[in-house]
Design an enzyme around this catalytic site. Structure first.
Site, PDB file in Angstrom:
ATOM      1  N   ARG A 155       0.821  -1.227   0.000  1.00 28.91           N
ATOM      2  CA  ARG A 155       0.000   0.000   0.000  1.00 28.91           C
ATOM      3  C   ARG A 155       0.852   1.274   0.000  1.00 28.91           C
ATOM      4  NH1 ARG A 155      -3.189  -3.530  -0.673  1.00 28.91           N
ATOM      5  NH2 ARG A 155      -5.343  -3.512   0.033  1.00 28.91           N
ATOM      6  N   SER A 178     -10.690  -0.378   3.553  1.00 29.63           N
ATOM      7  CA  SER A 178      -9.888  -0.525   4.776  1.00 29.63           C
ATOM      8  C   SER A 178      -9.410   0.854   5.207  1.00 29.63           C
ATOM      9  CB  SER A 178      -8.665  -1.396   4.513  1.00 29.63           C
ATOM     10  OG  SER A 178      -9.041  -2.649   4.014  1.00 29.63           O
ATOM     11  N   GLU A 193      -4.444   3.723   6.299  1.00 25.33           N
ATOM     12  CA  GLU A 193      -4.266   3.565   4.859  1.00 25.33           C
ATOM     13  C   GLU A 193      -4.838   4.800   4.169  1.00 25.33           C
ATOM     14  OE1 GLU A 193      -5.558  -0.196   2.702  1.00 25.33           O
ATOM     15  OE2 GLU A 193      -6.592   1.354   1.602  1.00 25.33           O
TER      16      GLU A 193
END
Ligand code: EPU
Length: 338
Positions: free
Chosen positions: A164, A235, A334
């Site tokens: 990520r 998320s 995130e």
């Protein structure tokens, strides 16, 4: 360049919160980006690049500056040896690219079906799902360098992809305008992820990329809240990557805690934060006012209509503090803050 004034950030982000952006500039070619940046410079305003807004938390006070949207078009497929390369503009909807590639019987993007957002944002946080990361298929990324005002090509290595994360996440002066992917014409299914494998027994043969993409969209629709009804960014936190020692200590207390040793560094273990939130903290469905952790997947934060960024921030901080207290792990978001 198309310029809009006083645009609610809630309409530009999937969390659907935030105040007003002074200006939004839609840019479809390099000259548009230059014009948008010149417009900001002349007024002494900051600028910020936003794609589909599916991973961004916009502040309640809004953004006193210019939101630059790089909406370059184009999806050009070409045969290269045994593979197919596709050069795609930053403004193409991610899932439309996935669909077009599976219709053409190509392999490589099917596990990433159903992810909201635009192609230009995919490399920024190296989107991933169901055992695939977009970096696996990227050959190069073309960016508009706002310093030199030139287009530069980044090789995959220069993109510095990791979980990520990428070079672009930390260097917003490089605006992504197109991405080139390498896709396989030969069967290359990746169906080892438990959620997908479970479907195999239930009648799906999982033999074409199109079928896998469909199955994944179905799995996602059960696991993620309906964006039409609520705000979410998928998320909200990253899954933490911890040392073997920390993992061993946690396993002593919680023997069922899953852990995935990292290919690039075998001394590190990625643990599913959803498991910690669910089985250690019992926070599935935990609610404060208009914000909650989704009942079906506690890593997914849900913001009801009229929620504020302030509420989301303090809720997320509270979750992070609970995780820290229970496990010692400092989790990272995130979702990016504008
Ligand atoms: N789990 C529970 N309880 C739950 C849900 C999950 O204990 O209610 C545990 C299970 O052990 C499960 C594990 O958590 O196996 C992982 O859950 P899941 O497969 O749903 O995936 P995730 O790790 O929570 C990641 C990505 C998602 C991606 C899914 C599927 C991150 C931060 N998130 O989530 O990506 O869709 O895998 O591959 O890596 C996103 O980045 O926004 C995103 C949605």
């Amino acid at each position: 360049m198309e310029l809009f004034e006083s645009v609610p950030l809630a309409t530009l982000t999937t969390l659907k919160v935030g105040g007003t952006a002074s200006y939004v500039a839609l840019c479809r070619k390099n000259d548009d980006i230059e014009a948008a940046l010149a417009f900001a410079r002349e007024r002494g305003l900051p600028w910020y690049v936003l794609g589909g807004g599916s991973n961004v938390l916009a502040p309640d006070e809004g953004f006193h500056g210019v939101i630059v949207r790089a909406l370059f078009e184009g999806m050009v497929f070409r045969n290269v040896d045994e593979r197919v390369e596709v050069e795609v503009g930053s403004g193409i909807v991610w899932d439309e690219l996935v669909q077009e590639s599976v219709e053409r019987k190509l392999w490589g993007l099917e596990n990433l079906a159903g992810i909201p957002g635009l192609v230009g944002a995919a490399p920024v946080q190296n989107i991933g799902a169901y055992g695939a990361d977009v970096s696996n298929t990227i050959i190069h990324v073309d960016v508009f360098d706002t310093s030199s005002k030139k287009v530069i090509r980044f090789s995959k290595e220069q993109c510095a992809f990791s979980y990520r994360d990428s070079f672009f996440k930390h260097n917003p002066a490089f605006i992504i305008i197109s991405v080139c992917f390498s896709l396989s014409v030969k069967d290359a299914p990746h169906i080892e992820y438990p959620d997908i494998l479970a479907r195999k027994g239930q009648g799906s043969t999982l033999t074409t990329s199109k079928e896998i993409a469909e199955v994944i969209r179905e799995i996602r629709s059960k696991k993620f809240p309906d964006l039409v009804l609520v705000g979410t960014a998928g998320s909200f936190f990253k899954n933490p990557i911890i040392s073997e020692e920390t993992y061993a200590a946690l396993r002593a207390a919680y023997p069922e805690l899953p852990g995935f040793p990292q290919a690039e560094n075998k001394t590190k273990v990625k643990v599913p934060l959803a498991w910690i939130l669910d089985h250690i903290l019992h926070l599935r469905g935990y609610t404060k006012g208009l914000v909650r952790l989704f009942e079906k997947q506690p890593l997914v934060l849900v913001a009801e209509h009229n929620a504020t960024a302030t509420e989301i921030n303090s809720f997320a901080d509270e979750i992070a503090a609970k995780v820290k207290e229970a496990t010692g792990i400092q989790i990272e978001r995130e979702v990016q803050s504008l």
